[in-house]
Design a protein around this motif. Structure first.
Motif, short mmCIF file in Angstrom:
data_model
loop_
_atom_site.label_atom_id
_atom_site.label_comp_id
_atom_site.label_asym_id
_atom_site.label_seq_id
_atom_site.Cartn_x
_atom_site.Cartn_y
_atom_site.Cartn_z
N LEU A 106 46.19 32.85 36.55
CA LEU A 106 45.23 34.17 35.98
C LEU A 106 45.51 34.12 34.62
O LEU A 106 44.35 33.90 33.83
CB LEU A 106 45.29 35.33 36.55
N GLN A 107 46.61 34.34 33.93
CA GLN A 107 46.96 34.42 32.68
C GLN A 107 48.38 33.90 32.39
O GLN A 107 49.17 33.90 33.29
CB GLN A 107 46.59 35.78 32.17
N GLY A 119 48.11 36.19 27.98
CA GLY A 119 47.20 37.17 28.13
C GLY A 119 45.69 36.56 27.96
O GLY A 119 45.61 35.63 27.12
N ILE A 120 44.87 37.31 28.57
CA ILE A 120 43.42 36.78 28.74
C ILE A 120 42.92 36.63 27.00
O ILE A 120 42.27 35.68 26.73
CB ILE A 120 42.63 37.61 29.48
N VAL A 121 42.90 37.65 26.27
CA VAL A 121 42.31 37.78 25.10
C VAL A 121 43.00 36.60 24.02
O VAL A 121 42.29 36.00 23.39
CB VAL A 121 42.30 39.05 24.47
N ALA A 122 44.37 36.59 24.14
CA ALA A 122 44.90 35.52 23.13
C ALA A 122 44.37 34.19 23.75
O ALA A 122 44.21 33.30 23.03
CB ALA A 122 46.52 35.61 23.42
N ARG A 173 30.86 50.83 24.51
CA ARG A 173 32.16 50.04 24.91
C ARG A 173 32.55 50.18 26.40
O ARG A 173 33.43 49.45 26.90
CB ARG A 173 33.24 50.71 24.36
N VAL A 174 31.53 50.33 27.24
CA VAL A 174 31.84 50.43 28.72
C VAL A 174 31.41 49.30 29.05
O VAL A 174 30.40 48.82 29.12
CB VAL A 174 31.13 51.77 29.47
N PRO A 175 32.48 48.37 29.73
CA PRO A 175 31.93 47.22 30.24
C PRO A 175 31.17 47.34 31.60
O PRO A 175 31.15 48.29 32.25
CB PRO A 175 33.29 46.57 30.95
N ARG A 217 30.03 45.56 35.04
CA ARG A 217 30.37 44.59 35.71
C ARG A 217 29.65 44.02 36.81
O ARG A 217 28.56 44.71 37.20
CB ARG A 217 31.83 44.83 36.41
N VAL A 265 33.95 42.10 28.98
CA VAL A 265 34.19 42.05 27.42
C VAL A 265 34.20 40.46 27.04
O VAL A 265 34.71 39.92 27.39
CB VAL A 265 35.46 42.87 27.02
N VAL A 302 26.95 52.53 35.74
CA VAL A 302 28.40 52.13 36.10
C VAL A 302 28.97 53.60 36.27
O VAL A 302 29.01 54.50 35.74
CB VAL A 302 29.18 51.75 34.75
N ARG A 303 29.50 53.55 37.49
CA ARG A 303 30.23 54.77 38.20
C ARG A 303 29.32 55.99 37.98
O ARG A 303 29.70 57.16 37.57
CB ARG A 303 31.59 55.15 37.45
N LYS A 306 26.84 56.72 36.13
CA LYS A 306 26.33 57.02 34.78
C LYS A 306 25.23 55.87 34.24
O LYS A 306 25.76 54.75 34.56
CB LYS A 306 27.58 57.55 33.65
#
Lengths: 377, 123
Positions: free
Chosen positions: A38-39, A42-45, A301-303, A305, A325, A353-354, A356
């Protein structure tokens, strides 16, 4: 690429590189029946390393298939029944992204088809191997032989990919343009090297014998410009590139027209048809599909999905099929299906989302400009 | 002294104010955190209530109230810097402060040694 599936207690398959992923400390997860990384860091890196230098991916879980024919033209004709694309017109070493359609005009799988002489090499999704095999069996042609290839597949993606890979390949890969491949020697073994990928970056996929894969991986990952990349960043990279993930953005009920893949169907085939599901697909080309895949830029900033409802004025009009993201975009991004009358770029919608409402607007795909090496680039 | 839950939250009591966050183990498992949705101050929580959502690049995860209480403060720094949770999960990356009626409610939670032992059983 398909969704992770839960295989319960069933033993997971390994690739020729699994032990290397484990030794490198990767977090392993079940994916398409395999234990896959999976990683690592780290995913972002890993995502940024791919966009800035080069990312190395083990995609050996994907299905590789060789088609041969006992009658000239049989394999191409058969593939043109199973896909809405131009296969007979593929030049030597040319690769094409397309989909296998079913009678109802849905998508059995998305795949890459590459021609070498009178043979075709196919790469299908790992999680769809069995479904594709069953589909091929249903439409079997006595003149077309289908042989699964038990080989490793690795991808090297990013701006440094060509410079990193070139010394290991006994052919000038710099001469390959996007969606072209060669059969050559790489890492001392017979290999297929294709200039393609699933990241929006320039890069290559290398099909190798299983016993050569470890050495090839070590040689590439030992290069300072290369970072190993897992499924997590593979997903964020393909989402920014606006590419479909089978099982989310494509399935057996979604047509290629709904998935905004009209571009895979050339003009001649739009008029002549002759492929599975043509009744629905040609009608959707002439009229309009019921829904259309679009990109969604997310405010705040709320992803948003996969599975989130898409609403307009409080009424549900569609569903998000991929989202998260975008580390290079620097904001949440998503793709989803909405009726065509609400699919114009800039259309303001909401995602739930949830419970909202999150403001989203229809955005052009890809989210990041592609950096693949097309002819003339 | 910090105490820990099986859901990987930590708590630390000062008077009747309980600071709550997620553990180092939790932030590591979640990966790059991009957004933390926190409750409004003043909200009353029952034990087990979901009071926050942590969005990482990977997924959205709920965070549960280890004990009942009233939210007196939330960590506004997470609004601009959600990555604080990755960098300092058990210090600057705290989530909320809860005013609790019953200080004994946290007695049942694990101490550091018990939590570390618990982590070994789930790895």
């Amino acid at each position: 690429m398909a969704n992770p599936t839960d295989h319960g207690a069933e033993a997971l398959k390994t690739t020729p590189l699994t032990s290397r992923h484990q030794a490198a400390g990767a977090r392993m997860v079940p994916f398409a029946g395999y234990s896959m990384p999976l990683q690592y860091e780290g995913i972002v890196a890993e995502h940024k390393a791919t966009r800035e230098n080069a990312g190395l991916f083990d995609v050996s879980h994907m299905g590789q298939i060789l088609l041969t024919e006992s009658r000239p033209g049989a394999a191409a004709a058969w593939l043109e029944k199973l896909t809405p694309s131009d296969i007979a017109g593929l030049a030597e070493g040319q690769a094409r992204y397309t989909v296998l359609t079913n009678e109802a005009g849905g998508v059995v799988d998305d795949l890459i088809i590459t021609r070498f002489g009178d043979t075709f090499r196919l790469v299908v999704n790992g999680a769809r191997r069995a479904a594709v095999a069953a589909h091929f069996e249903t439409y079997a042609d006595p003149d077309v032989r289908i042989a699964p290839l038990d080989r490793a597949l690795i991808a090297l993606q990013g701006p440094a990919a060509e410079a990193v890979l070139a010394p290991h390949v006994n052919s000038p890969i710099g001469e390959l343009s996007f969606m072209h491949a060669i059969e050559t020697t790489a890492f001392g073994a017979g290999a297929m090297v294709s200039r393609c990928g699933y990241t929006g970056e320039d890069g290559f996929e290398i099909s190798l014998p299983n016993e050569t894969a470890g050495e090839a991986w070590d040689a590439l990952v030992g290069d300072d410009r290369v970072s190993p990349v897992g499924l997590g960043a593979r997903d964020t990279l393909r989402l920014e590139a606006g590419l479909c993930l089978y099982g989310q953005d494509l399935d057996e009920t979604i047509s290629p027209i709904e998935a905004s893949l009209l571009w895979i169907i050339p003009k001649a085939r739009r008029t002549e048809g002759g492929f599975l599901g043509e009744a629905r697909i040609l009608k959707e080309i002439a009229d309009k599909p019921a829904r259309k895949r679009v990109g969604l830029a997310v405010e705040g900033r709320v992803p948003v999905r996969s599975g989130a409802p898409i609403a307009l004025d409080g009424a549900e009009i569609g569903t998000v099929t991929s989202g998260g993201v975008g580390p290079s975009v620097g904001a949440p991004i998503a793709m989803g299906f909405v009726p065509p009358e609400h699919a114009a770029t800039g259309t303001r919608l909401a995602a739930i989302v949830r419970g909202k409402s999150v403001d989203v607007s229809v955005a052009k795909l890809p989210f990041l400009a592609s950096r693949t090496k097309r002819k003339g680039n | 002294m910090k105490r820990f839950t099986k859901d990987h939250e930590w708590v630390e009591l000062d008077g009747d104010i309980l600071t709550v966050g997620i553990t180092e183990h939790a932030q590591e498992a979640l990966g790059d955190i991009t957004f933390v949705e926190l409750p409004e101050a003043g909200r009353t929580l029952a034990a087990g209530d979901s009071f926050a959502v942590v969005e990482s690049v990977k997924a959205a995860s709920d965070v549960y109230a280890p004990v009942a209480g009233e939210v007196t403060d939330v960590n506004a720094a997470l609004d601009d810097k959600p990555e604080l949770v990755n960098d300092a999960a058990e210090t600057d990356g705290w989530f909320i402060k809860l005013k609790i009626a019953d200080a004994g409610a946290i007695d049942g939670l694990m101490d550091r040694a018990a939590y570390d032992a618990y982590l070994k059983t789930i790895e």
